[in-house]
Design a protein around this motif. Sequence first.
Motif, PDB file in Angstrom:
ATOM      1  N   ALA A   1       0.842  -1.197   0.000  1.00  0.00           N
ATOM      2  CA  ALA A   1       0.000   0.000   0.000  1.00  0.00           C
ATOM      3  C   ALA A   1       0.878   1.247   0.000  1.00  0.00           C
ATOM      4  CB  ALA A   1      -0.909  -0.003   1.221  1.00  0.00           C
ATOM      5  N   GLN A   2       0.436   2.244  -0.747  1.00  0.00           N
ATOM      6  CA  GLN A   2       1.132   3.513  -0.781  1.00  0.00           C
ATOM      7  C   GLN A   2       0.146   4.608  -0.427  1.00  0.00           C
ATOM      8  OE1 GLN A   2       3.006   3.771  -4.723  1.00  0.00           O
ATOM      9  NE2 GLN A   2       4.926   3.299  -3.699  1.00  0.00           N
ATOM     10  N   THR A   3       0.628   5.629   0.254  1.00  0.00           N
ATOM     11  CA  THR A   3      -0.188   6.793   0.566  1.00  0.00           C
ATOM     12  C   THR A   3      -0.210   7.688  -0.670  1.00  0.00           C
ATOM     13  OG1 THR A   3       0.492   6.686   2.869  1.00  0.00           O
ATOM     14  CG2 THR A   3      -0.417   8.776   2.104  1.00  0.00           C
ATOM     15  N   VAL A   4      -1.402   8.155  -1.030  1.00  0.00           N
ATOM     16  CA  VAL A   4      -1.554   9.010  -2.205  1.00  0.00           C
ATOM     17  C   VAL A   4      -1.989  10.398  -1.743  1.00  0.00           C
ATOM     18  CG1 VAL A   4      -2.756   9.368  -4.388  1.00  0.00           C
ATOM     19  CG2 VAL A   4      -2.240   7.033  -3.618  1.00  0.00           C
TER      20      VAL A   4
ATOM     21  N   ARG B   1      -0.040  13.175  -8.552  1.00  0.00           N
ATOM     22  CA  ARG B   1      -0.179  12.357  -7.360  1.00  0.00           C
ATOM     23  C   ARG B   1       1.212  12.161  -6.777  1.00  0.00           C
ATOM     24  NH1 ARG B   1      -2.053   6.931  -8.973  1.00  0.00           N
ATOM     25  NH2 ARG B   1      -0.954   7.403 -10.892  1.00  0.00           N
ATOM     26  N   LEU B   2       1.338  12.338  -5.473  1.00  0.00           N
ATOM     27  CA  LEU B   2       2.576  12.036  -4.765  1.00  0.00           C
ATOM     28  C   LEU B   2       2.341  10.696  -4.084  1.00  0.00           C
ATOM     29  CD1 LEU B   2       5.382  12.756  -3.586  1.00  0.00           C
ATOM     30  CD2 LEU B   2       4.165  13.865  -1.714  1.00  0.00           C
ATOM     31  N   LEU B   3       3.079   9.680  -4.522  1.00  0.00           N
ATOM     32  CA  LEU B   3       2.948   8.333  -3.974  1.00  0.00           C
ATOM     33  C   LEU B   3       4.072   8.114  -2.979  1.00  0.00           C
ATOM     34  CD1 LEU B   3       2.285   6.459  -7.344  1.00  0.00           C
ATOM     35  CD2 LEU B   3       0.602   7.415  -5.761  1.00  0.00           C
ATOM     36  N   SER B   4       3.715   7.727  -1.748  1.00  0.00           N
ATOM     37  CA  SER B   4       4.704   7.520  -0.684  1.00  0.00           C
ATOM     38  C   SER B   4       4.501   6.163  -0.047  1.00  0.00           C
ATOM     39  CB  SER B   4       4.558   8.592   0.406  1.00  0.00           C
ATOM     40  OG  SER B   4       4.685   9.877  -0.125  1.00  0.00           O
TER      41      SER B   4
END
Length: 155
Positions: free
Chosen positions: A39-42, A142-145
């Motif tokens: 899972a990645q934070t969007v 989108r910044l994916l972290s």
Amino acid sequence: MFNKMTRLVMLGSLSLGLLSGCATSDSAAVYSKGQMRQAQTVQLGTVVSVNNVKMEGQNNELLTLGGAALGGLAGSNVGGGKGAIAGGIIGALAGGFGTQAAQRSMGSKNALEVTVKLDGSGRMVSIVQDADIPLSAGQRVRLLSGGGDDRVVPY
């Protein structure tokens, strides 16, 4: 100067070093096997600026070791006795340091420093990544972290 077996061993070591140096990617579009099914934070945001930068090449220890070995072999052919020992040591150091410097300069590539203003908080973040995905100021992204690898991708 070198026998056939020595040349084959050095060539094999250098080839392995070159191949292992090509195994990573800093692209926002490429995921490693370890990043799959994670899972990645969007976070949504807008690109504030995009700057062209150079990403320094990575050192490959095996390739550096090969350069040191070649330098040591070449240096040991200088003089005889203690001179050959000193030449071997100096040659190994020069070969190792020279190989590292060449890897950093020849392995450098174009990259982008992307500054994004995040929606909601207004917080600004900057990410450096490969220049393989076109991004421009004002673009929604989108910044994916997650997992220590952040990336900016078009929305």
